[in-house]
Design a protein around this motif. Structure first.
Motif, PDB file in Angstrom:
ATOM      1  N   ARG A  20      32.662  39.061  33.556  1.00 45.45           N
ATOM      2  CA  ARG A  20      33.365  40.332  33.759  1.00 45.45           C
ATOM      3  C   ARG A  20      32.576  41.502  33.169  1.00 45.45           C
ATOM      4  O   ARG A  20      31.917  41.374  32.144  1.00 45.45           O
ATOM      5  N   ASP A  21      32.688  42.630  33.844  1.00 42.85           N
ATOM      6  CA  ASP A  21      32.061  43.828  33.301  1.00 42.85           C
ATOM      7  C   ASP A  21      32.992  44.467  32.276  1.00 42.85           C
ATOM      8  O   ASP A  21      34.032  43.906  31.918  1.00 42.85           O
ATOM      9  N   SER A  41      37.906  44.451  35.587  1.00 47.26           N
ATOM     10  CA  SER A  41      38.416  44.293  36.944  1.00 47.26           C
ATOM     11  C   SER A  41      37.364  43.746  37.897  1.00 47.26           C
ATOM     12  O   SER A  41      37.696  43.131  38.910  1.00 47.26           O
ATOM     13  N   THR A  42      36.088  43.971  37.619  1.00 44.96           N
ATOM     14  CA  THR A  42      35.017  43.472  38.466  1.00 44.96           C
ATOM     15  C   THR A  42      34.033  42.681  37.602  1.00 44.96           C
ATOM     16  O   THR A  42      34.279  42.450  36.424  1.00 44.96           O
ATOM     17  N   ALA A  47      41.225  41.320  37.140  1.00 46.91           N
ATOM     18  CA  ALA A  47      41.983  41.142  35.894  1.00 46.91           C
ATOM     19  C   ALA A  47      43.453  40.860  36.167  1.00 46.91           C
ATOM     20  O   ALA A  47      44.114  40.178  35.391  1.00 46.91           O
ATOM     21  N   ALA A  48      43.967  41.372  37.276  1.00 49.24           N
ATOM     22  CA  ALA A  48      45.369  41.153  37.609  1.00 49.24           C
ATOM     23  C   ALA A  48      45.607  39.773  38.206  1.00 49.24           C
ATOM     24  O   ALA A  48      46.757  39.392  38.442  1.00 49.24           O
ATOM     25  N   HIS A  49      44.528  39.025  38.467  1.00 44.48           N
ATOM     26  CA  HIS A  49      44.660  37.711  39.098  1.00 44.48           C
ATOM     27  C   HIS A  49      44.127  36.599  38.200  1.00 44.48           C
ATOM     28  O   HIS A  49      43.661  35.563  38.683  1.00 44.48           O
ATOM     29  N   ASP A  50      44.201  36.794  36.900  1.00 46.07           N
ATOM     30  CA  ASP A  50      43.696  35.791  35.963  1.00 46.07           C
ATOM     31  C   ASP A  50      44.483  34.483  36.028  1.00 46.07           C
ATOM     32  O   ASP A  50      44.009  33.448  35.546  1.00 46.07           O
ATOM     33  N   THR A  51      45.679  34.531  36.588  1.00 44.22           N
ATOM     34  CA  THR A  51      46.460  33.302  36.680  1.00 44.22           C
ATOM     35  C   THR A  51      45.937  32.387  37.785  1.00 44.22           C
ATOM     36  O   THR A  51      46.325  31.211  37.842  1.00 44.22           O
ATOM     37  N   ALA A  60      38.333  29.368  42.920  1.00 44.37           N
ATOM     38  CA  ALA A  60      38.300  28.578  44.148  1.00 44.37           C
ATOM     39  C   ALA A  60      39.592  28.683  44.948  1.00 44.37           C
ATOM     40  O   ALA A  60      39.615  28.328  46.125  1.00 44.37           O
ATOM     41  N   SER A  61      40.676  29.172  44.334  1.00 47.31           N
ATOM     42  CA  SER A  61      41.921  29.306  45.091  1.00 47.31           C
ATOM     43  C   SER A  61      41.832  30.417  46.118  1.00 47.31           C
ATOM     44  O   SER A  61      42.616  30.448  47.072  1.00 47.31           O
TER      45      SER A  61
END
Length: 606
Positions: A379-380, A384-385, A518-522, A526-527
């Motif tokens: 992560r930067d 988020s990216t 960052a909002a998709h850390d869950t 691969a999903s």
């Protein structure tokens, strides 16, 4: 038995107005107190003067409760029995209460008619009851009072603010204190504009004039606007009677459509600026192509039900061989030309040679297990990216560029500079050194270990240019350090016989939208990204919209994540996330460190 009290009032022309009120009770209170059942507004009447109660057998009983007498049929008394069938008149002060038996629909009920029959006092014979007990007599008349209040309001809320506007400076010299023009505010400014709370003229430049875009761009420079006002008006279509009237009135005051404040509303409270509602976008974009025939934008009404397929910005080689970019729909299964040979499936295997090498490197080197996405993708600062993948830190542990060792110091080829690589090899052979150098098979050796291995060496003979050429070919040919990862082409030039296609990896594919990792850390990588089955570096491993729609729906959708347009799209396209998903407290410092120029250039190139 129950009571019906009929209150009689007279109009100015002498007509009687009767207001009946039923009471389902056996007892009534009479007096000057407002809580009495029969209220008599007369100073000659005590607060609770008389109680009238049903005594049965067709009679009622009237009893003085304050020790003062009352008059029944001309006789003063403090207690009386009244036959309802015969009737009677009870006089209390200036009021007469006529007791009678009901008839017709009111048969069997006691009727008490209340009527003022005399003056309330000797000094107020011609006055109404309400005026006798009011302060109207000591106050100015309504007209003078109205003029005084009107002039006071104009002076305080118009003249004083105007004086404040034209007498106070608008720059830093304006003192932080109360200014009269602040009385015109309709609410607190948002948190991003709270520094302007004391300086209304920063936005409202002219008194009485709506906020103009010039006031916004005075601070918000280099902002790419959504569209010019005329094109916005065409996209909106027919406004209808109400909307057309509003536009006509606005144009009369020189207020153009499509202003900044139509989207960025202020004075809604000291919180974050309200996010643009989805309807603000879909009102135009649902069927935009019917009003703007020349638009390249596709219709979009709702993310869950009516949204076009993602079109990432893909790099490819143009006809002249130069790299270029274009947007391609994921439905077309696009391929990109990044200049790199990198099969994800090979590196993410849990059982092949790559996995065994990662295990053998151990935890001290940051590995110790088969490679995962996080082994190379970090992560930067924004979170988020991802930061660009660097060869030295992400690849160098396995893909060594070491070719020599001098007294414990490992010499490496210069990554990313083919001309320098050729020069270093020639310099090595011209140095007269009798040491062997590793130029073949480097792709699988670790730095520091290559000099101790006998296999894969190219024998070196001092001051022999032919061996240097052989070593150069080994590096840039199949099995060499450069060839296995890069696209190598011969140039035919003696000084630089090989050229490596520059590697350009996309920092952002979705240049017209935003995705916050960052909002998709869950979720696992691969999903969403099918990298474990990707055997080519040209694969664009991005999820299609159907994958996102499994969780995300429109703003009003009953899904896990209701998503309005503002969640992924910003009205002004910048290198930052849309305002809706920014967290300025956690990422403010990181945002300041981002190179804005490079982001702007990337957006223009897309």
């Amino acid at each position: 038995m129950s009571f019906i009290v009929r209150t009689v009032a007279r109009t100015a022309d002498g007509r009687d107005i009767v207001r009946p009120k039923p009471f389902d009770t056996k007892e009534l209170t009479v007096g000057r107190s407002p809580d009495c059942d029969i209220h008599l507004a007369d100073l000659a009447v005590t607060l609770h003067h008389v109680t009238i109660r049903d005594s049965g057998a067709g009679t009622v009983e009237a009893v003085a409760t304050a020790g003062l007498p009352f008059v029944v049929d001309g006789k003063s008394t403090e207690h009386a029995w009244i036959n309802i069938a015969e009737g009677a008149i009870i006089r209390i002060g200036s009021h007469a209460l006529t007791v009678a038996i009901g008839e017709g629909d009111d048969q069997g009920r006691t009727i008490i008619t209340v009527e003022r029959v005399g003056a309330i006092s000797n000094a107020s014979e011609a006055k109404e009851e309400t005026r006798v007990f009011s302060l109207a007599a000591v106050l100015p008349g309504k007209r003078p009072l109205a003029w005084v209040l009107a002039l006071l309001i104009l002076g305080v809320f118009l003249v004083w603010p105007l004086i404040s506007i034209y007498s106070q400076p608008t720059d830093a010299a304006r003192k932080v204190a109360f200014h009269a023009d602040e009385m015109w505010t309709s609410g607190k400014l948002s948190s991003v504009h709270r520094a302007l709370e004391n300086n209304c003229q920063a936005c409202h430049v002219k008194a009485g004039q709506a906020v103009r875009d010039d006031a916004c761009v005075a601070c918000h420079t280099k902002v790419h606007d959504h569209a010019d006002p005329k094109r916005l008006a065409a996209a909106m279509g027919s406004p209808g009677i109400v909307g057309g009237t509003k536009r006509l009135v606005a144009s009369a005051f020189n207020i153009p459509p499509g202003r900044c404040v139509e989207c960025h509303t202020e004075h809604q409270g000291a919180t974050a600026m309200p996010v643009t509602d989805e309807k603000f976008c879909t009102n135009c974009h649902t069927d935009l192509n019917t009003r703007l025939a020349d638009t390249n934008l596709k219709n979009a009404a709702d993310f869950g039900d009516n949204h076009p397929q993602f079109e990432p910005t893909i790099r490819f080689a143009a006809a002249n061989g130069q790299p270029a970019t274009r947007r391609v729909s994921l439905d077309a299964n696009p391929k990109e030309d990044s200049g790199l040979k990198f099969p994800h499936a090979l590196h993410l295997s849990a059982a092949n040679g790559v996995a065994r090498m990662a295990i053998s490197l151990g935890k001290d080197e940051g590995y110790g297990a088969p490679l995962q996405c996080v082994s190379c993708h970090v992560r930067d600062a924004t979170g988020s990216t991802f930061a660009p993948v660097k060869m030295e830190s992400s690849c160098g542990a396995c893909h060594s560029l070491a070719f020599d060792q001098v007294d414990g110091t490992v010499r490496t080829l210069r990554h990313g500079d083919p001309a320098q690589v050729v020069a270093d090899i020639r310099a090595f052979y011209r140095s007269g050194a009798a040491r062997p150098a590793v130029f073949a098979g480097m792709a699988r050796h670790r730095p520091g270990e290559t000099a101790g291995r006998g296999a894969g060496y190219v024998p070196a003979t001092p001051i022999r240019v032919g061996n240097a050429d052989q070593a150069i070919r080994a590096v840039f040919s199949k099995g060499g350090a450069c060839f296995d990862c890069h696209q190598v082409k011969p140039t035919g030039q003696a000084s630089a016989p090989f050229a490596v296609t520059p590697v350009v990896l996309a920092k952002r594919y979705m240049m017209k939208g935003w995705f916050d990792h960052a909002a998709h850390d869950t979720e696992s990588c691969a999903s969403c990204h099918a990298v474990k089955t990707s055997n080519s570096a040209s694969d664009v491993n991005l999820p299609k919209i159907a994958r996102c729609q499994e969780c995300h729906g429109g703003q009003e959708a009953h899904k896990a994540v209701p998503s309005s347009c503002a969640m992924c799209h910003d009205y002004h396209r910048t290198g930052f996330a849309p305002l809706m998903v920014r967290d300025s407290r956690a990422r403010g410092k990181a945002h300041d460190a981002i190179d804005r120029k490079s982001l702007t250039a990337a957006g223009a190139g897309a």
